[in-house]
Enzyme design. Structure first.
Site, PDB file in Angstrom:
ATOM      1  N   ASP A  58       3.018  -0.107   4.952  1.00 29.25           N
ATOM      2  CA  ASP A  58       2.062  -1.097   5.426  1.00 29.25           C
ATOM      3  C   ASP A  58       0.642  -0.669   5.093  1.00 29.25           C
ATOM      4  O   ASP A  58       0.399   0.462   4.666  1.00 29.25           O
ATOM      5  CB  ASP A  58       2.189  -1.266   6.944  1.00 29.25           C
ATOM      6  CG  ASP A  58       3.498  -1.923   7.355  1.00 29.25           C
ATOM      7  OD1 ASP A  58       4.055  -2.689   6.539  1.00 29.25           O
ATOM      8  OD2 ASP A  58       3.956  -1.668   8.479  1.00 29.25           O
ATOM      9  N   TYR A 127      11.473   9.103   6.576  1.00 29.60           N
ATOM     10  CA  TYR A 127      10.175   8.664   7.063  1.00 29.60           C
ATOM     11  C   TYR A 127       9.712   9.615   8.146  1.00 29.60           C
ATOM     12  O   TYR A 127      10.489   9.997   9.017  1.00 29.60           O
ATOM     13  CB  TYR A 127      10.258   7.246   7.647  1.00 29.60           C
ATOM     14  CG  TYR A 127      10.604   6.195   6.625  1.00 29.60           C
ATOM     15  CD1 TYR A 127       9.600   5.571   5.896  1.00 29.60           C
ATOM     16  CD2 TYR A 127      11.922   5.838   6.368  1.00 29.60           C
ATOM     17  CE1 TYR A 127       9.903   4.608   4.944  1.00 29.60           C
ATOM     18  CE2 TYR A 127      12.231   4.873   5.424  1.00 29.60           C
ATOM     19  CZ  TYR A 127      11.216   4.263   4.721  1.00 29.60           C
ATOM     20  OH  TYR A 127      11.514   3.320   3.783  1.00 29.60           O
TER      21      TYR A 127
END
Length: 159
Positions: A58, A127
């Site tokens: 993002d 992640y």
């Protein structure tokens, strides 16, 4: 005869100044758009060099390692020196453009463009989410520089 060859890019970036990693219309400043522009400039091609990313981030999100791929039709054989030269030229272009993005490695992954897709060929993703609380007396740029220094020490752990 031109032969299509696929390359894999390993990218590292500070996402603070990007509107995410995937291309967005109108052309916003994204990781994909930036690396695509760098490739087109360095390779001096007149048509688009489509770049695919293995995963998305993002707006404002950093990546120690993200993987991208692109394919080119080439007449010449791909040598180690050609790949090294492309790697150096891409980082030189990104540095001169003041981009917070670096190519950490490039590999020729296939002489057959259909054999590799960085999104579909991935076998594992990891992640790591870090939340930083910035004291009010510390400027954001100083904080980013400290995070960069910290992450620079982490890069060797990802390979």
């Amino acid at each position: 005869m031109d032969k299509q060859r696929t390359f894999c890019l390993f990218l590292s970036y500070v996402g603070t100044f990007f509107r995410g990693s995937q291309y967005q219309l109108p052309p916003l400043k994204t990781v994909q758009h930036t690396i695509q522009n760098a490739l087109e400039s360095v390779l001096q091609v007149e048509r688009k060099v489509p770049v695919r990313l293995a995963s998305r981030t993002d707006a404002g999100v950093h990546a120690v390692v993200n993987v991208a791929s692109f394919s080119l039709f080439m007449k010449t054989r791909v040598t180690r020196s050609l790949v090294t030269s492309l790697h150096q030229q891409l980082n030189q272009y990104l540095l001169q453009s003041s981009e917070c993005l670096r190519v950490t490695d490039i590999k020729l992954v296939s002489e057959d463009a259909k054999a590799f897709d960085c999104r579909r060929s991935v076998t594992e993703k990891c992640y790591v989410y870090r939340l930083g609380v910035v004291p009010s007396h510390v400027g954001m740029l100083e904080y980013i520089n400290k995070m960069d220094a910290f992450e620079a020490g982490m890069i060797g752990l990802t390979k």
